[in-house]
Design a protein around this motif. Structure first.
Motif, PDB file in Angstrom:
ATOM      1  N   MET A 156       0.918  -1.236  -0.048  1.00 49.73           N
ATOM      2  CA  MET A 156      -0.002   0.074   0.112  1.00 49.73           C
ATOM      3  C   MET A 156       1.051   1.174   0.221  1.00 49.73           C
ATOM      4  O   MET A 156       2.083   1.170   0.340  1.00 49.73           O
TER       5      MET A 156
ATOM      6  N   SER B 241       1.267   5.109   1.464  1.00 51.30           N
ATOM      7  CA  SER B 241       1.010   6.077   2.609  1.00 51.30           C
ATOM      8  C   SER B 241       1.533   7.465   2.124  1.00 51.30           C
ATOM      9  O   SER B 241       2.596   7.529   1.592  1.00 51.30           O
TER      10      SER B 241
ATOM     11  N   ARG C 146       0.078  -3.901   5.398  1.00 52.61           N
ATOM     12  CA  ARG C 146      -1.046  -4.199   5.107  1.00 52.61           C
ATOM     13  C   ARG C 146      -2.233  -3.368   5.728  1.00 52.61           C
ATOM     14  O   ARG C 146      -2.088  -3.571   6.869  1.00 52.61           O
ATOM     15  N   LYS C 147      -3.125  -2.890   5.045  1.00 51.52           N
ATOM     16  CA  LYS C 147      -4.253  -2.422   5.994  1.00 51.52           C
ATOM     17  C   LYS C 147      -5.359  -3.340   6.172  1.00 51.52           C
ATOM     18  O   LYS C 147      -5.469  -4.203   5.322  1.00 51.52           O
ATOM     19  N   THR C 148      -5.965  -3.305   7.061  1.00 51.53           N
ATOM     20  CA  THR C 148      -6.993  -4.230   7.445  1.00 51.53           C
ATOM     21  C   THR C 148      -8.243  -3.924   6.774  1.00 51.53           C
ATOM     22  O   THR C 148      -8.277  -2.775   6.320  1.00 51.53           O
ATOM     23  N   GLU C 149      -9.241  -4.854   6.856  1.00 51.89           N
ATOM     24  CA  GLU C 149     -10.560  -4.628   5.959  1.00 51.89           C
ATOM     25  C   GLU C 149     -11.250  -3.410   6.788  1.00 51.89           C
ATOM     26  O   GLU C 149     -11.606  -2.729   6.045  1.00 51.89           O
TER      27      GLU C 149
ATOM     28  N   SER D 287      -9.908  -1.215   8.816  1.00 51.57           N
ATOM     29  CA  SER D 287      -9.443   0.410   8.200  1.00 51.57           C
ATOM     30  C   SER D 287      -9.805   0.694   7.019  1.00 51.57           C
ATOM     31  O   SER D 287      -9.947   1.982   6.582  1.00 51.57           O
ATOM     32  N   GLN D 288      -9.707  -0.043   6.008  1.00 55.34           N
ATOM     33  CA  GLN D 288     -10.233   0.398   4.654  1.00 55.34           C
ATOM     34  C   GLN D 288     -11.447   0.733   4.597  1.00 55.34           C
ATOM     35  O   GLN D 288     -12.146   1.760   3.919  1.00 55.34           O
ATOM     36  N   LYS D 289     -12.519  -0.065   5.153  1.00 60.06           N
ATOM     37  CA  LYS D 289     -13.802   0.517   5.326  1.00 60.06           C
ATOM     38  C   LYS D 289     -14.056   1.848   5.892  1.00 60.06           C
ATOM     39  O   LYS D 289     -14.720   2.559   5.814  1.00 60.06           O
TER      40      LYS D 289
ATOM     41  N   VAL E 271     -11.779   4.125   6.068  1.00 57.61           N
ATOM     42  CA  VAL E 271     -11.157   5.306   5.073  1.00 57.61           C
ATOM     43  C   VAL E 271     -12.295   5.716   4.163  1.00 57.61           C
ATOM     44  O   VAL E 271     -12.416   6.732   3.822  1.00 57.61           O
ATOM     45  N   ALA E 272     -12.891   4.526   3.647  1.00 53.43           N
ATOM     46  CA  ALA E 272     -14.103   4.762   2.546  1.00 53.43           C
ATOM     47  C   ALA E 272     -15.340   5.687   3.351  1.00 53.43           C
ATOM     48  O   ALA E 272     -15.465   6.268   2.551  1.00 53.43           O
TER      49      ALA E 272
END
Length: 167
Positions: free
Chosen positions: A1, A3, A28-31, A33-35, A37-38
Motif C-alpha cells: 500500500m 501512504s 497491509r491495511k486491514t479490512e 481500516s479500509q472500510k 477510510v471509505a
C-alpha cells in the motif's frame, strides 16, 4: 500500500507549499481500516447539486409537467379501470350514476378542487402533446417557437381548465 508522507518545505522557493510524496510501505491495511477510510471519504464528498443550481426555463419546466401530468392522467385512468372491473367482485357500484352522485355529495370546495386538478392535468397533457406533434412536423423548433408554443399551451390549458371546472 501507499501512504502519504508530508515533508517540510525546503528553501525559500518552496516555503509557500508543502511537498507530498507517496512512499511504498509493506504494511497491509486491514479490512476494517479500509472500510473506515471509505466511510470518511464518503462523508467528505460534496452533495451533488440537483435542479437548484439551474435557473428554471420554460422548456424543461413544461417537459417535467408533461411527464407528471401523463403519469397522473394514465395512473388515474388505470386505477379507475381496475376499480370498475373489480367493483362487482367486492359488491361496489361504480356506475356513472353512482359516481356522479358521490361527486355531487362532496363539499363544494373539494369538488371544485378535484375537478380543477383533473381538468388541468388532462388539458395540459393534451395541449402539450399537440405541441410535441407540431414540433415533430418540423415547425417552431427554434427558441422563439418553443417559447411561443409554450405560452399557447399555458393559455389554452388555463381556458380549458376554467371551462371544465366551472361549466
Amino acid at each position: 500500500m501507499f501512504s502519504a508522507v508530508t515533508r517540510a518545505p525546503v528553501g525559500r522557493a518552496t516555503t509557500a507549499r508543502t511537498i507530498r510524496a507517496f512512499v511504498a510501505t509493506a504494511q497491509r491495511k486491514t479490512e476494517e481500516s479500509q472500510k473506515t477510510v471509505a466511510e470518511r471519504a464518503r462523508k467528505n464528498r460534496p452533495v451533488s447539486p440537483t435542479l437548484s443550481i439551474y435557473q428554471p426555463q420554460m422548456s424543461w419546466v413544461l417537459s417535467g409537467l408533461h411527464r407528471n401530468t401523463g403519469v397522473l392522467v394514465a395512473g388515474g385512468a388505470y386505477l379507475f379501470t381496475v376499480g370498475f372491473g373489480l367493483a362487482p367482485v367486492f359488491g361496489m357500484d361504480l356506475s356513472s350514476v353512482a359516481v356522479a352522485g358521490a361527486l355531487a355529495s362532496l363539499p363544494a370546495p373539494l369538488m371544485v378542487g378535484t375537478k380543477a386538478l383533473i381538468a388541468s392535468s388532462l388539458s395540459f397533457h393534451c395541449f402539450n402533446g399537440i405541441r410535441h406533434l407540431w414540433w415533430d412536423s418540423g415547425r417552431s423548433v427554434n427558441n422563439k417557437g418553443v417559447f411561443n408554443t409554450g405560452y399557447v399551451v399555458l393559455s389554452a390549458t388555463a381556458l380549458a381548465t376554467g371551462y371544465l371546472t366551472f361549466f
